[in-house]
Write a protein that holds these residues in place. Structure first.
Motif, short mmCIF file in Angstrom:
data_model
loop_
_atom_site.label_atom_id
_atom_site.label_comp_id
_atom_site.label_asym_id
_atom_site.label_seq_id
_atom_site.Cartn_x
_atom_site.Cartn_y
_atom_site.Cartn_z
N TRP A 1 -34.92 64.39 16.68
CA TRP A 1 -34.32 65.01 17.87
C TRP A 1 -33.52 63.99 18.64
O TRP A 1 -32.40 64.25 19.07
N LEU A 2 -34.12 62.80 18.85
CA LEU A 2 -33.43 61.79 19.64
C LEU A 2 -32.05 61.49 19.05
O LEU A 2 -31.04 61.52 19.74
N PHE A 3 -32.03 61.23 17.75
CA PHE A 3 -30.76 60.87 17.15
C PHE A 3 -29.80 62.05 17.08
O PHE A 3 -28.59 61.90 17.27
N PHE A 4 -30.35 63.23 16.82
CA PHE A 4 -29.54 64.44 16.78
C PHE A 4 -28.82 64.64 18.12
O PHE A 4 -27.59 64.79 18.18
N ILE A 5 -29.59 64.58 19.21
CA ILE A 5 -28.99 64.83 20.53
C ILE A 5 -28.00 63.73 20.88
O ILE A 5 -26.86 64.01 21.28
N LEU A 6 -28.40 62.48 20.69
CA LEU A 6 -27.51 61.39 21.05
C LEU A 6 -26.22 61.43 20.22
O LEU A 6 -25.11 61.30 20.75
N TRP A 7 -26.39 61.68 18.94
CA TRP A 7 -25.23 61.71 18.06
C TRP A 7 -24.28 62.85 18.46
O TRP A 7 -23.07 62.68 18.51
N ASP A 8 -24.88 63.99 18.80
CA ASP A 8 -24.09 65.15 19.18
C ASP A 8 -23.30 64.90 20.46
O ASP A 8 -22.11 65.22 20.55
N VAL A 9 -23.99 64.32 21.45
CA VAL A 9 -23.31 64.01 22.71
C VAL A 9 -22.18 63.03 22.46
O VAL A 9 -21.07 63.18 22.96
N GLY B 1 -30.12 70.94 28.05
CA GLY B 1 -29.68 72.32 28.21
C GLY B 1 -28.34 72.57 27.56
O GLY B 1 -28.15 73.52 26.81
N MET B 2 -27.42 71.65 27.82
CA MET B 2 -26.07 71.80 27.29
C MET B 2 -26.08 71.72 25.76
O MET B 2 -25.47 72.53 25.07
N TRP B 3 -26.83 70.76 25.26
CA TRP B 3 -26.97 70.61 23.82
C TRP B 3 -27.60 71.87 23.24
O TRP B 3 -27.21 72.36 22.18
N GLY B 4 -28.56 72.42 23.96
CA GLY B 4 -29.20 73.65 23.53
C GLY B 4 -28.21 74.78 23.37
O GLY B 4 -28.23 75.52 22.39
N LEU B 5 -27.29 74.89 24.34
CA LEU B 5 -26.32 75.99 24.28
C LEU B 5 -25.30 75.79 23.17
O LEU B 5 -25.03 76.70 22.39
N PHE B 6 -24.76 74.58 23.08
CA PHE B 6 -23.64 74.38 22.15
C PHE B 6 -24.09 74.11 20.72
O PHE B 6 -23.42 74.48 19.79
N THR B 7 -25.22 73.44 20.56
CA THR B 7 -25.61 73.03 19.22
C THR B 7 -26.82 73.80 18.70
O THR B 7 -26.78 74.36 17.61
N LEU B 8 -27.89 73.84 19.51
CA LEU B 8 -29.11 74.45 18.99
C LEU B 8 -29.01 75.97 18.90
O LEU B 8 -29.43 76.58 17.91
N ALA B 9 -28.41 76.61 19.95
CA ALA B 9 -28.37 78.08 19.98
C ALA B 9 -27.69 78.67 18.73
O ALA B 9 -28.22 79.60 18.13
N MET C 1 -30.07 78.28 15.80
CA MET C 1 -31.18 79.22 15.90
C MET C 1 -30.70 80.63 15.57
O MET C 1 -31.32 81.34 14.79
N GLY C 2 -29.59 81.03 16.17
CA GLY C 2 -29.10 82.40 16.01
C GLY C 2 -28.62 82.71 14.60
O GLY C 2 -28.80 83.81 14.10
N ASN C 3 -28.02 81.72 13.93
CA ASN C 3 -27.45 81.99 12.61
C ASN C 3 -28.42 81.73 11.47
O ASN C 3 -28.35 82.37 10.44
N THR C 4 -29.30 80.75 11.65
CA THR C 4 -30.12 80.33 10.53
C THR C 4 -31.61 80.55 10.77
O THR C 4 -32.27 81.31 10.05
N VAL C 5 -32.13 79.89 11.81
CA VAL C 5 -33.58 79.86 11.99
C VAL C 5 -34.14 81.26 12.27
O VAL C 5 -35.11 81.69 11.65
N ILE D 1 -35.88 83.51 24.30
CA ILE D 1 -37.10 82.78 24.65
C ILE D 1 -37.40 81.68 23.63
O ILE D 1 -37.76 80.57 23.99
N LEU D 2 -37.21 82.00 22.34
CA LEU D 2 -37.55 81.02 21.30
C LEU D 2 -36.71 79.75 21.43
O LEU D 2 -37.25 78.63 21.39
N THR D 3 -35.40 79.89 21.61
CA THR D 3 -34.55 78.71 21.76
C THR D 3 -34.91 77.94 23.02
O THR D 3 -35.02 76.71 22.99
N ALA D 4 -35.12 78.67 24.12
CA ALA D 4 -35.46 77.99 25.37
C ALA D 4 -36.75 77.20 25.23
O ALA D 4 -36.85 76.05 25.67
#
Lengths: 280, 335, 310
Positions: free
Chosen positions: A28-36, C124-132, C135-139, C166-169
């Protein structure tokens, strides 16, 4: 299967799971840092620091107002938070060491470190924004100071308690009054630790968004007048990242990169300092 | 020692703005006109050096903040009722006209391809039409290949004039909507997820597949979103455009005595876009000195801002209305 | 005045000043409580306590407000985040204390500290742009096709996977609290006396058995206290969830539904509330959150203190 192999297998499985957990943490650490870094890097330009924002649809612009606003708000928080924190911590570790009230306040500070920062925002709104009549930068600074004080208090208390009691006694023997012992002996002994605590508390508040939403609010112009609403990097990131425009997203990533790098540097500096000072 | 330096430099910073004070006007409210107000403010600052700090926090907030006088002017897309204006000692006038457009994110659809009626839109937002290939949508769109996927509704999470305009339109088109949900700056949405501000809704629609939302046209345009065609009162399908917004506003009868209270939804006329609306400015009646500064800004915008507005697909006020507003200012002690 | 008197006076002054500074903490806490109560009085009078807590409606048009939906969102996201974070962080702590080669220990510790220092808005921002999108397409489709087919459990994953739910949050929230929990757990693990460990090894226990039967029991109080502190943090986290929760006031039955927490409701609606009752109800929510997190953290402190005594 004999019991020994079973135990060995169980051992292997459990330990591999824990290695796996550690890998996830690092991942997670590297993922987030790399992404930012990846998203933010291309938007780091000179303009970002020297120009003010332009409305969506216009070309160029930067976030100078937010950088300056963030620094001002954080400075206000420091000017209020550091003295209160150090003095309060002094009381807890020296005069109030054995008093019930002292113990009680020490515990309260520990709890306050984790009180939701958005609640502190609503509190400061009630005492500083509503009565004054408009959002203002001072309120943002006070909100951050309230978050900062318990952090500084607790580290100061801990660091001063680490100074050996015999040192104080030696000073008493020379006839020094208690306040002199504290300011000239104990502070000296605990200085690095306290300084680190301050650094870490700055790192903590500089990244706070929630307490600023209803206090310093935001401003699309450059301002050094803290009695009006004042922009900050974090609130700007919130606004820009939630917005629909691609260049807003880019700016938000760039701001995120700058603030993350700054905070991580301060944190690392604090850790190194502590390590160097308390190596023995 | 170090603390002292910091303290004094802070003090200096605190005093210095006094030297350049009086050059900021604070406004807050509707996100609907934010693109055009911020563009005006940007140009106004360049020419006059006066900052107009407009924060788009939603119409609900704009009305509350001007009622509490925490800002110099408030902005709302939902006109405030005359009685409420009186109670709050407020002045109200329109500043710009624009249109609310439904936007969708459906794979394979480009802007202006999908056609909807007010009834269908209401049924989608009520959660009664659940899938994109529902017969009620397909009947309107012969030849379009709509996917068999669930519709995700995106609405506003904050108090919003855009929502007021949109729900007023849905209520006008659908009895069900007006009975079950009603109109207002924020309503109890039957389905969907909420985005903060026009920005938030636009962002969510862009990021969530098979979604539908509603935003001011400038947001759809600037972030290149897929808007839909709507059937207007005359039974024609129209595209959102400068002309169709203008047509919607053409027949409007503005009355200064009611603080220009007026809705522009479901307007008559062949070319009218059915969800148009004006955005209003609110002033505290007693603050004449501040009002002068605010009015100066809007007077400047009325004179020099039409081109900027047109570029962002907002409709500038017609000259007759501008004249009426100037009289209104004068009558209320600002000129 | 004699020299001695001056010194006494200065000493007293210093004492009073430091006492005053320490008192600030108490004053602020009492002040927060008092001002939140004061501001929320209209809502307390109108909706009462239990009715407010149990009403799921949040309807600004008709001015009917209840905390149930936000409270539900707060509790569900927190609990889910804890379920994800607890095993991972204990695993990390075990790795760091028992398995990690010495030269890696420092680096690993720093990495965890850094993860904890990243501001929540970045999460939060990373959650919206990268994780969401992930999550929505794959997980989430994957979960629907696997666990989603299991009876009862499957309903937790019904609905359209959007990635804003809720799951992503909860996932973002868990990533945020993992470093915090892991470092507390690590600190308590290292407190286990070396003698105990070695005697267990001495009778032929495997590493896992030492951890399982010596280290974990020895530090369970501390670890538990740490978990509760982390939970207090998760309850009050705003920015990490504000981006990806979808701001919907509802009692969601599926983890793929949007929801709203108390913090997110405050962040979104506080500057925009247009009536006094609306505003008072928001303050009421803030009050409930404050009391909730305060009690949680106080309980954690109490547990840790009891442990230190024994």
């Amino acid at each position: 299967m004999n019991i020994l192999t079973k135990r060995k297998i169980r051992n292997k499985v459990a330990l591999s799971l824990s290695v796996f957990a550690a890998v996830i943490g690092l991942f997670w650490l590297f993922f987030i840092l790399w992404d930012v870094f990846r998203h933010g890097m291309s938007f780091i330009t000179m303009d970002l620091f020297t120009k003010d924002p332009v409305p969506p649809g216009f070309q160029g612009g930067g976030l100078r107002n937010a950088f300056v606003g963030q620094i001002l708000i954080t400075l206000v928080a420091m000017v209020i938070g550091i003295p209160f924190g150090i003095l309060g911590g002094t009381f807890l570790s020296e005069y109030g060491r054995h008093s019930r009230l002292g113990r009680f306040i020490s515990t309260l500070s520990d709890i306050m470190v984790s009180v939701p920062s958005i609640v502190i925002g609503t509190f400061v709104y009630a005492i500083m924004v509503k009565p004054i009549g408009h959002f203002n930068g001072w309120a943002g600074g006070v909100a951050l100071a309230i978050i900062m004080i318990p952090v500084v208090i607790r580290t100061t208390e801990d660091m001063m308690s680490l100074v050996p009691w015999s040192l104080r006694e030696a000073a008493f023997a020379l006839g020094a009054p208690y306040y002199k012992v504290i300011t000239q002996v104990v502070y000296r002994g605990a200085a690095t630790g306290i300084f680190t605590g301050i650094l870490l508390s700055i790192a903590r508040v500089a990244g706070e968004t929630a307490p600023l939403l209803f206090t310093s609010f935001n401003n699309s112009f450059f301002t050094t007048n803290l009695s009006e609403s004042t922009p900050s990097l974090t609130v700007t990131i919130f606004q820009y990242a939630m917005g629909p425009y691609d260049d807003w997203h880019g700016m938000a990533w760039a701001a995120a990169l700058v603030i993350t790098v700054a905070i991580l540097l301060v944190t690392v500096a604090g850790r190194l300092l502590i390590k160097w000072r308390y190596r023995s | 020692m170090k603390l002292k330096t910091i303290f004094f430099s802070l003090l200096l910073l605190a005093i210095s703005p006094a030297l350049m004070a009086g050059n900021t006007i604070n406004g807050a409210g509707a996100t609907f006109p934010y693109p055009v107000y911020s563009a005006w403010a940007f140009n106004y600052f360049r020419t006059t050096g006066v900052r107009v700090n407009y924060q788009s926090i939603g119409s609900g907030g704009g009305v509350r903040q001007i009622k509490n006088r925490t800002v110099d002017f408030g902005a709302s897309d939902a006109p405030v009722k005359p009685a409420e204006l009186k109670a709050g000692n407020l002045l109200q006038f329109p500043a710009i006209i624009g249109g609310v457009v439904p936007v969708v994110n459906v794979k394979g659809l480009s802007a202006g391809r999908l056609k909807l009626t007010g009834e269908a839109l209401a049924e989608i937002f009520l959660g009664e039409i659940k899938k994109w290939n529902d017969p009620r949508i397909e009947a309107l769109n012969k030849g379009l290949n709509l996917p068999d996927s669930e519709i995700t509704v995106v609405h506003r999470s904050d108090g919003s004039g855009t929502t007021a305009i949109f729900t007023t339109y849905l209520s006008a088109c659908s009895g069900d909507w007006s009975r079950k949900v009603g109109t207002g700056k924020s309503v109890n949405w039957p389905v969907g997820i909420g985005g903060k501000g026009n920005e938030g809704v636009a962002n969510y629609v862009k990021r969530v597949k098979n979604s539908i939302g509603y935003v001011e046209f400038a947001y759809a345009k600037q972030s290149r979103m897929c808007y839909v065609k709507l059937k207007n009162k005359s039974g024609r399908f129209v595209e959102p455009s400068f002309e169709s917004f203008k047509d919607a506003a053409a027949g409007a009868r503005w009355n200064p005595d009611t603080g220009y209270y007026l809705w522009l939804v479901d307007a008559p006329g062949d070319g009218s876009w059915p969800i148009a609306g004006a955005s209003f400015i609110l002033l505290g009646k007693e603050k004449s000195a501040v009002n002068r500064k605010v009015v100066d800004f809007f007077e400047w915008a009325f004179k020099n801002g039409d081109e900027t507005a047109r570029k962002l697909i907002y409709v500038p006020l017609p000259e007759s209305l501008k004249r009426s507003i100037r009289d209104y200012w004068k009558k209320n002690g600002i000129d | 005045m004699s020299n001695q008197n001056v010194t006494d006076y200065k000493d007293k002054l210093f004492r009073v000043v430091t006492f005053g500074a320490a008192l600030v903490v108490l004053v602020v806490i009492v002040g927060i409580f008092a001002s939140l109560v004061e501001q929320s009085l209209p809502a307390i009078r109108k909706f009462g306590f239990f009715r407010f807590l149990t009403t799921p409606t949040w309807d600004p048009v008709h001015e009917v407000f209840g905390a149930a939906s936000s409270l539900y969102g707060t509790i569900v996201t927190t609990v889910l985040a804890m379920i994800i974070a607890i095993p991972v962080s204990i695993g990390i702590a075990i790795f760091m204390t028992e398995l990690c080669p010495n030269f890696l220990k420092g680096a690993m510790g720093t990495a965890i500290e850094l993860l904890a220092a990243i501001p929540s808005i970045i999460y939060g921002m990373w959650g919206l742009f990268t994780l969401a999108p992930i999550m929505g397409n794959t997980v989430e489709p994957f979960l629907q096709h696997t666990i989603g087919k299991v009876p009862y459990l499957g309903s937790l994953f019904s609905g359209t996977p959007l990635g804003i739910d809720i799951l992503t949050a909860s996932t973002v929230l868990s990533i945020m609290i993992i470093p915090f929990m892991a470092s507390i757990a690590r600190d308590t693990f290292t407190l286990t006396p070396q003698v105990l460990r070695e005697s267990a090894y001495g009778i032929g226990a495997t590493r896992w058995e030492v951890i399982r039967n010596v280290v974990l029991p020895y530090s369970k109080g501390g670890v538990f206290g740490g978990m509760v502190i982390a939970m207090g943090r998760a309850l009050g986290e705003t920015m990490a969830v504000a981006f990806v929760l979808g701001n919907k006031h509802q009692i969601a039955h599926s983890l793929l539904d949007a929801s709203a927490t108390i913090t997110v409701t405050l962040a979104n609606e506080f500057t925009e509330a247009d009536s006094n009752m609306y505003m008072a109800s928001l303050f009421y929510l803030a009050l409930i959150l404050f009391v909730m997190s305060f009690l949680t953290l106080a309980a954690a402190k109490f547990i840790l203190k009891e442990r230190a005594k024994s």
